[in-house]
Design a protein around this motif. Structure first.
Motif, mmCIF file in Angstrom:
data_model
loop_
_atom_site.group_PDB
_atom_site.id
_atom_site.type_symbol
_atom_site.label_atom_id
_atom_site.label_comp_id
_atom_site.label_asym_id
_atom_site.label_seq_id
_atom_site.Cartn_x
_atom_site.Cartn_y
_atom_site.Cartn_z
ATOM 1 N N VAL A 101 8.904 97.991 74.108
ATOM 2 C CA VAL A 101 7.960 96.889 74.264
ATOM 3 C C VAL A 101 6.606 97.444 74.668
ATOM 4 O O VAL A 101 6.500 98.199 75.642
ATOM 5 C CB VAL A 101 8.449 95.886 75.339
ATOM 6 N N ASP A 102 5.565 97.109 73.909
ATOM 7 C CA ASP A 102 4.213 97.534 74.268
ATOM 8 C C ASP A 102 3.272 96.344 74.124
ATOM 9 O O ASP A 102 3.599 95.372 73.454
ATOM 10 C CB ASP A 102 3.769 98.703 73.382
ATOM 11 N N ASP A 103 2.103 96.442 74.767
ATOM 12 C CA ASP A 103 1.193 95.304 74.680
ATOM 13 C C ASP A 103 0.437 95.291 73.355
ATOM 14 O O ASP A 103 0.438 94.294 72.650
ATOM 15 C CB ASP A 103 0.246 95.246 75.893
ATOM 16 N N VAL A 104 -0.215 96.403 73.007
ATOM 17 C CA VAL A 104 -0.998 96.450 71.775
ATOM 18 C C VAL A 104 -0.490 97.577 70.888
ATOM 19 O O VAL A 104 -0.351 98.712 71.347
ATOM 20 C CB VAL A 104 -2.498 96.682 72.075
ATOM 21 N N LEU A 105 -0.186 97.269 69.639
ATOM 22 C CA LEU A 105 0.164 98.316 68.681
ATOM 23 C C LEU A 105 -1.084 98.650 67.867
ATOM 24 O O LEU A 105 -1.698 97.770 67.270
ATOM 25 C CB LEU A 105 1.297 97.823 67.762
ATOM 26 N N TYR A 106 -1.455 99.937 67.868
ATOM 27 C CA TYR A 106 -2.715 100.339 67.244
ATOM 28 C C TYR A 106 -2.429 101.505 66.301
ATOM 29 O O TYR A 106 -1.866 101.308 65.230
ATOM 30 C CB TYR A 106 -3.693 100.691 68.373
ATOM 31 N N SER A 107 -2.730 102.733 66.706
ATOM 32 C CA SER A 107 -2.543 103.870 65.803
ATOM 33 C C SER A 107 -1.075 104.182 65.551
ATOM 34 O O SER A 107 -0.732 104.772 64.538
ATOM 35 C CB SER A 107 -3.221 105.101 66.400
ATOM 36 N N GLY A 108 -0.205 103.813 66.493
ATOM 37 C CA GLY A 108 1.216 104.148 66.367
ATOM 38 C C GLY A 108 1.564 105.449 67.081
ATOM 39 O O GLY A 108 2.723 105.832 67.148
ATOM 40 N N ARG A 109 0.567 106.116 67.629
ATOM 41 C CA ARG A 109 0.837 107.419 68.263
ATOM 42 C C ARG A 109 1.615 107.290 69.569
ATOM 43 O O ARG A 109 2.404 108.167 69.907
ATOM 44 C CB ARG A 109 -0.466 108.177 68.493
ATOM 45 N N THR A 110 1.365 106.224 70.303
ATOM 46 C CA THR A 110 2.134 106.000 71.531
ATOM 47 C C THR A 110 3.613 105.830 71.194
ATOM 48 O O THR A 110 4.490 106.365 71.875
ATOM 49 C CB THR A 110 1.625 104.736 72.245
ATOM 50 N N ILE A 111 3.877 105.098 70.103
ATOM 51 C CA ILE A 111 5.266 104.858 69.706
ATOM 52 C C ILE A 111 5.915 106.153 69.228
ATOM 53 O O ILE A 111 7.085 106.418 69.517
ATOM 54 C CB ILE A 111 5.337 103.769 68.609
ATOM 55 N N ARG A 112 5.143 106.981 68.537
ATOM 56 C CA ARG A 112 5.684 108.286 68.126
ATOM 57 C C ARG A 112 6.107 109.081 69.350
ATOM 58 O O ARG A 112 7.188 109.670 69.410
ATOM 59 C CB ARG A 112 4.613 109.075 67.333
ATOM 60 N N VAL A 133 0.578 92.284 70.565
ATOM 61 C CA VAL A 133 -0.509 92.210 69.595
ATOM 62 C C VAL A 133 -0.405 93.389 68.632
ATOM 63 O O VAL A 133 -0.210 94.519 69.055
ATOM 64 C CB VAL A 133 -1.885 92.274 70.304
ATOM 65 N N ASP A 134 -0.493 93.113 67.330
ATOM 66 C CA ASP A 134 -0.606 94.191 66.355
ATOM 67 C C ASP A 134 -2.018 94.140 65.788
ATOM 68 O O ASP A 134 -2.385 93.187 65.110
ATOM 69 C CB ASP A 134 0.427 94.001 65.229
ATOM 70 N N ARG A 135 -2.819 95.154 66.088
ATOM 71 C CA ARG A 135 -4.210 95.111 65.661
ATOM 72 C C ARG A 135 -4.481 95.962 64.426
ATOM 73 O O ARG A 135 -5.629 96.107 63.996
ATOM 74 C CB ARG A 135 -5.140 95.535 66.805
ATOM 75 N N GLY A 136 -3.427 96.558 63.841
ATOM 76 C CA GLY A 136 -3.634 97.325 62.615
ATOM 77 C C GLY A 136 -4.143 98.734 62.868
ATOM 78 O O GLY A 136 -4.004 99.250 63.972
ATOM 79 N N HIS A 137 -4.703 99.373 61.840
ATOM 80 C CA HIS A 137 -5.254 100.729 61.918
ATOM 81 C C HIS A 137 -4.204 101.779 62.241
ATOM 82 O O HIS A 137 -4.430 102.683 63.035
ATOM 83 C CB HIS A 137 -6.381 100.815 62.948
ATOM 84 N N VAL A 147 6.496 90.806 66.556
ATOM 85 C CA VAL A 147 5.071 90.784 66.873
ATOM 86 C C VAL A 147 4.695 89.439 67.471
ATOM 87 O O VAL A 147 5.078 88.396 66.945
ATOM 88 C CB VAL A 147 4.213 91.018 65.605
ATOM 89 N N GLY A 148 3.935 89.457 68.572
ATOM 90 C CA GLY A 148 3.425 88.219 69.147
ATOM 91 C C GLY A 148 2.336 87.646 68.281
ATOM 92 O O GLY A 148 2.364 86.490 67.884
#
Lengths: 179, 315
Positions: A101-112, A133-137, A147-148
């Motif tokens: 669970v994360d607040d904002v999904l962005y580059s995906g590097r945190t998830i990696r 929030v999924d903000r893309g990129h 996704v919220g």
């Protein structure tokens, strides 16, 4: 700098309730489910989702936290980050379905980084991803399962997630940097 | 943090931060996979001009658990025995691309020289210099005390209100010096107990109470009793008549151990002279943290290496 509110408190609550139901639906119940929040705000969201799932199923559920600092690929590009504690529920993650669970999904590097961290802790049956929030990129082939809100944004914009436990109020806003 | 040279110039905030990072490192050491990828591609050189077992292998374990490459260098059997200077050694390490140098040296101030000379860009970690400082030992001692006192709630805590009595060879002890500065910075009160011959000449600047009578100091009921090793290798004069007299007056023997409150923490940085400064019963009692100190040493050194090497090192 102008801030635009995109999610109010009620929107956040609705989104988390929907995500909780979706998790239960796709997992066919809460058995063998482990929620792991990514510090800082992902942990708070994981706690809330665990609370909602407990209410729905009537059996208490506990969320853990997973710190990914030690696994990041950008450590050398920032001032030293202070890691946060990792708390894995006592039953472990082997053979379980882990929901990150994360607040904002962005580059995906945190998830990696989180996937690497999980790899060192155990071998779950499956890993899924929930983001408020999924903000893309995206910079990596990673996509969320729950996704919220999808929030198409420019890279110059900043997404601010504020949660009552930490910031006094629930609010998601976009700050666009005035150029 | 650019270097870790002494505890004297460490403020409370950075000391607590380092101990908190060490807690996170300690958590990862409970797992089956103890290795973290954090310092992949970094090179840590262990530069030891003095004998050491636990500090060197502790730094080596810490570096390896963080995936750094480790090069061990000991002065024996190296070009140093052919007369190479510290400067040339440092420049050689620089040319090899060392990111951190862990140095132990018989001369007080050698790590400081290495850090400020411009011979080498690497982060410098003092692993003991002469009779000056041994900061990671003091940090692991503080970590051990904090963990024993506060348990799982130890994150973010300092050592306010605790009394620590350090006993033994203060004169030659860099461990004592590092502990004096660090423990008082963290809020503890420190008492030093030693024969008058083993107290440094001028201790006016030290924030400590000095006593020559161990029984009196122990009767005051300290929270922590830290026994120091009698450093035979640094003693060129007779500092006390003989070891039997030393152990009778300043050793933690069985009688003194039994008079201590059972919650007292008994520490020793190792290596121990059993029967001289500490009895076997004291070293092996549940009050003793000797083995915890070794375990915690790896976590604390991982934290130090992480804080020195992981961030953007340009500034």
């Amino acid at each position: 700098m102008s801030a635009r509110v995109v999610l109010q408190q009620a929107d956040i609550a609705r989104a988390l309730t929907r995500i909780s139901h979706e998790i239960l639906e796709s997992n066919r119940g809460a058995d063998d489910l482990v929620l792991l929040g990514i510090p800082t705000r992902g942990v708070l969201l994981a706690d809330r989702i665990a609370g909602i799932i407990s209410e729905i199923t009537g059996t208490p559920m506990e969320a853990g936290s997973l710190d990914v600092t030690m696994y990041r690929d950008d450590l050398a590009k920032h001032p030293t980050r202070t890691p946060a504690p990792t708390r894995i529920p006592a039953s472990g993650i082997d053979g379980k379905t882990v929901i990150l669970v994360d607040d904002v999904l962005y580059s995906g590097r945190t998830i990696r980084a989180a996937l690497d961290a999980i790899n060192d802790i155990g071998r779950p049956r499956a890993v899924r991803l929930a983001a408020l929030v999924d903000r893309g990129h995206r910079e990596l082939p990673i996509r969320p399962d729950y996704v919220g809100k999808n929030l198409p944004s420019a890279q110059t914009e900043r997404i601010n997630v504020r949660l009552a436990e930490l910031d006094g109020a629930d609010l998601v806003s976009i700050d666009s940097a005035a150029s | 943090m650019r270097h870790l040279l002494s505890t004297r110039d460490l403020d409370q905030e950075s000391a607590v931060r380092l101990l908190d990072v060490a807690e996170d490192m300690a958590d990862t050491q409970q797992r089956e996979v103890k290795k973290l990828p954090t310092l992949r591609g970094k090179t840590v050189v262990n530069l030891f001009f003095e004998d050491s077992t636990r500090t060197r292998i502790s730094f080596e374990a810490a570096s390896k658990r963080l995936s750094a490459d480790v090069i061990n260098f000991s002065a024996k059997g190296s070009s140093v025995s052919k007369g190479e200077s510290l400067k040339d050694t440092a420049q050689t390490l620089q040319a090899m691309g060392a990111d951190a140098v862990v140095i132990r040296h018989p001369a007080s101030g050698a790590p400081q020289t290495l850090a400020t000379s411009g011979w080498i860009d690497a982060g410098i970690l003092n692993a003991g210099d002469g009779t000056h400082e041994h900061p990671t030992q003091a940090l692991l001692d503080a970590f051990t005390i904090r963990k024993r006192v506060h348990g799982i709630a130890s994150r973010g805590r300092n050592l306010d209100g605790l009394s620590v009595t350090i006993v033994g060879d203060i004169l030659h002890s860099r461990v004592a010096r590092s502990n004096v500065w660090l423990l008082t910075t963290l809020g503890a009160t420190v008492t030093l107990v030693a024969p008058p011959t083993l107290v440094p000449v001028d201790t006016r600047a030290w924030p400590v109470t000095i006593s020559y009578d161990l029984d009196e100091a122990l009767a005051a009921g300290p929270d922590v009793v830290m026994m120091l090793r009698i450093q035979g290798e640094r003693m060129r004069d007779a500092f006390f008549p003989n070891s039997r007299e030393y152990s009778r007056r300043w050793g933690l023997d069985d009688g003194r151990l039994h008079r201590l409150d059972p919650t007292t923490i008994v520490m020793h940085p190792g290596p121990m002279n059993r029967g001289l400064e500490i009895s076997a019963a004291a070293a092996d009692s549940p009050m003793s943290t000797v083995r915890e100190q070794v375990t915690n040493g790896v976590s604390v050194r991982m934290a130090a290496l992480y804080l020195l090497l992981s961030g953007d090192r340009e500034n």
